[in-house]
Design an enzyme around this catalytic site. Structure first.
Site, PDB file in Angstrom:
ATOM      1  N   ASP A   1       6.390   0.944   6.933  1.00  0.00           N
ATOM      2  CA  ASP A   1       5.080   0.306   6.798  1.00  0.00           C
ATOM      3  C   ASP A   1       4.247   1.171   5.858  1.00  0.00           C
ATOM      4  O   ASP A   1       3.750   2.206   6.247  1.00  0.00           O
ATOM      5  CB  ASP A   1       4.418   0.189   8.168  1.00  0.00           C
TER       6      ASP A   1
ATOM      7  N   ASP B   1      -0.013   4.439   1.099  1.00  0.00           N
ATOM      8  CA  ASP B   1      -0.169   5.417   2.174  1.00  0.00           C
ATOM      9  C   ASP B   1       0.631   5.012   3.400  1.00  0.00           C
ATOM     10  O   ASP B   1       1.052   3.870   3.560  1.00  0.00           O
ATOM     11  CB  ASP B   1      -1.639   5.588   2.540  1.00  0.00           C
TER      12      ASP B   1
ATOM     13  N   ASP C   1       3.736  -6.941   3.423  1.00  0.00           N
ATOM     14  CA  ASP C   1       3.341  -6.038   4.505  1.00  0.00           C
ATOM     15  C   ASP C   1       3.417  -6.702   5.879  1.00  0.00           C
ATOM     16  O   ASP C   1       2.714  -6.304   6.796  1.00  0.00           O
ATOM     17  CB  ASP C   1       1.924  -5.516   4.241  1.00  0.00           C
TER      18      ASP C   1
ATOM     19  N   GLU D   1      -4.795   2.109   2.916  1.00  0.00           N
ATOM     20  CA  GLU D   1      -4.846   0.887   3.720  1.00  0.00           C
ATOM     21  C   GLU D   1      -4.976   1.204   5.197  1.00  0.00           C
ATOM     22  O   GLU D   1      -5.662   0.493   5.943  1.00  0.00           O
ATOM     23  CB  GLU D   1      -3.571   0.066   3.458  1.00  0.00           C
TER      24      GLU D   1
ATOM     25  N   HIS E   1       0.833  -1.217   0.000  1.00  0.00           N
ATOM     26  CA  HIS E   1       0.000   0.000   0.000  1.00  0.00           C
ATOM     27  C   HIS E   1       0.857   1.253   0.000  1.00  0.00           C
ATOM     28  O   HIS E   1       1.939   1.295   0.595  1.00  0.00           O
ATOM     29  CB  HIS E   1      -1.004  -0.002   1.150  1.00  0.00           C
TER      30      HIS E   1
END
Length: 486
Positions: A116, A79, A170, A146, A77
């Site tokens: 992350d 964001d 992730d 996400e 992801h």
């Protein structure tokens, strides 16, 4: 320091991470990073497009001799969680992340790092740009939002993806292979209250709770960390009962997926209660700090004089609020019976805002068992309704049911054992991964999740281990080389 970061191995990955972290990308404000990724794919002359919700898909043909392998979708992801220390001056909407090397770790200066899931994004970008790495047909899926609703994954329609296997990058422990995750739901309680003139003869104080570690409200929920909102409520409730304080305002926490680190409250008290109140406050603050001395050694609970507010909460609304938050569950609710040491169900009281006649309480409830998730959500709803609130549920997303017989799991286990001469941990996690959502529209896609070691995610203490990124990159390349044939 960014130039020094770019010399780390593997340089192709760290350079992409540095490029990515120069682009502001807080959740729900991903316009710039979406365009950045589109420009990246088109510059490589790869098939690149954006779907109707903003997810970016880039496709790269197989290298010579790998055309008969199953196609792989690599997913991360775009964001990142935007959290910063209270004394850090930083604008997530305009600034790139300021990083530095700390031994075997990369950190950010007073803010979240964005590892992350930026390390996963960077690794995928490195594969797309590479000219000498053998790989099957690749499809990169960069999802949006996400961290605050998973709306990118939810909005991805069936039939868009072409991959037969999905590798989600992730996971945050490099010896783990993740085959399942928790689902979640946002629980929000709101109510209005009447404001009253501050009683005559009162003086005002402010309480500040800070110095807490914070962290990921799923992955760190079992660690016994302090929740600033619950600590503040305990202080206010105690002094309401003993000294009849009158609350003017409360502001604590922020994002639902982050354990709240800070809270502040302003209140008034009869001036004749001052001495006894200050003695009791000091004693209770010491008790709380002692209780959390192991997990929260930097916890600060301070009391300062404040200008007298003009208005305070109506007594009945104040009492209902304090009792409601006291009764509302926070932390681990149940442990899994299917996986040892796995949290099954939890809740994070993430946000408490009281001001100008309005109360807002925001929670994130998680569980790997959907019925248990809704049971706890209903319990919270009942608790807050007894406190006079209207309660809504939003952003409900499913968990990811483990498949221990997955073909790609066998590939990852064998590859890990051959590379590192040890057995990986096959786990399910209490965080929310997008695999469960994506699996609704792609039920036949074989999915797995792994990644480098990241600690302190969703807090300014976030850090990624340099040696672990090297291990993760080596592992990822070996997985692509060992991918199953059609």
């Amino acid at each position: 320091m960014r130039n020094e970061l770019r010399t780390l191995e593997p340089t192709i990955v760290w350079n992409k991470f540095a490029d990515l972290n120069e682009v502001p990308r807080p959740s729900k404000k991903e316009e710039r990073v979406i365009q950045f990724m589109i420009d990246f794919g088109k510059a490589l002359q790869l098939e690149t497009f954006k779907d109707e919700v903003g997810n970016v898909i880039i496709r790269k043909p197989a290298t010579s001799g790998m055309e008969n392998r199953k196609s792989i979708t690599l997913q991360s992801h775009l964001d990142m969680v935007h959290q910063k220390n209270n004394d850090t001056v930083f604008d997530f909407d305009t600034q790139g992340i300021e990083m530095f090397i700390d031994g075997d770790w990369v950190r950010a200066k007073g803010t979240t790092l964005g590892a992350d899931n930026g390390m996963g994004v960077a690794a995928i970008m490195a594969l797309l740009e590479s000219t000498d790495i053998p790989h099957p047909p690749l499809e990169a899926l960069f999802t949006i939002d996400e961290e605050t609703g998973m709306t990118g994954a939810m909005g991805l329609k069936g039939g868009v993806l072409q991959g037969e296997i999905l590798l989600n990058l992730d996971t945050e422990e490099d010896d783990e292979i993740d085959i399942g995750c928790a689902g979640g739901i946002d629980v929000t309680a709101k109510r209005d209250y009447k404001e009253k003139a501050t009683p005559a003869g009162h003086v005002a104080y402010a309480i500040h709770v800070n110095g807490l570690n914070g962290g990921h409200s799923g992955m760190d929920i079992h660690k016994g960390l302090g929740n600033a909102n619950k600590i503040m409520n305990r202080l206010l409730h105690n002094h309401y009962v003993k000294h009849q304080i009158r609350i003017a305002s409360i502001e604590g926490g922020g994002l639902r997926n982050a354990i709240p680190r800070e809270s502040s409250a302003i209140f008034s008290i009869d001036q004749f209660q001052k001495q006894k109140f200050e003695e009791n406050f000091k004693a209770l603050a010491a008790v709380i700090k002692n209780e959390l001395s192991i997990t929260e050694p930097k916890l600060q609970i301070t009391l300062t004089s404040e200008d007298l507010p003009k208005k305070v909460m109506d007594v009945s609304a104040q009492e209902e609020l304090l009792k409601g938050i006291y009764a509302a569950h926070n932390g681990v609710y149940a442990m899994s019976v299917a996986f040892a040491d796995l949290v099954e169900t939890s809740n994070n009281i993430a946000r408490v805002l009281v001001n100008d006649g309005k109360i807002t309480i925001g929670c994130l409830t998680r569980s790997s068992v959907d019925s248990a998730k809704m049971d706890l959500a209903e319990a919270l709803k009942a608790t807050f309704e007894l406190a006079g609130c209207q309660v809504t549920f939003k952003g409900n997303y499913p968990g990811w049911n483990p498949n221990p017989n997955s073909d790609i799991l066998k590939v990852l286990k064998n590859t890990y054992e051959n590379l590192f001469h040890e057995t990986p941990r096959v786990v399910a996690c209490h965080a929310g991964l997008e695999c469960g959502i994506l699996g609704q529209n792609y039920p036949d896609m074989d999915m797995i999740s792994f990644g480098p070691t990241i600690q302190g995610a969703h807090s300014p203490d976030e850090r990624v281990q340099i040696s672990s990124v090297q291990k993760f990159w080596r592992y990822l390349l070996a997985i692509l080389a060992a991918g199953p044939k059609r």
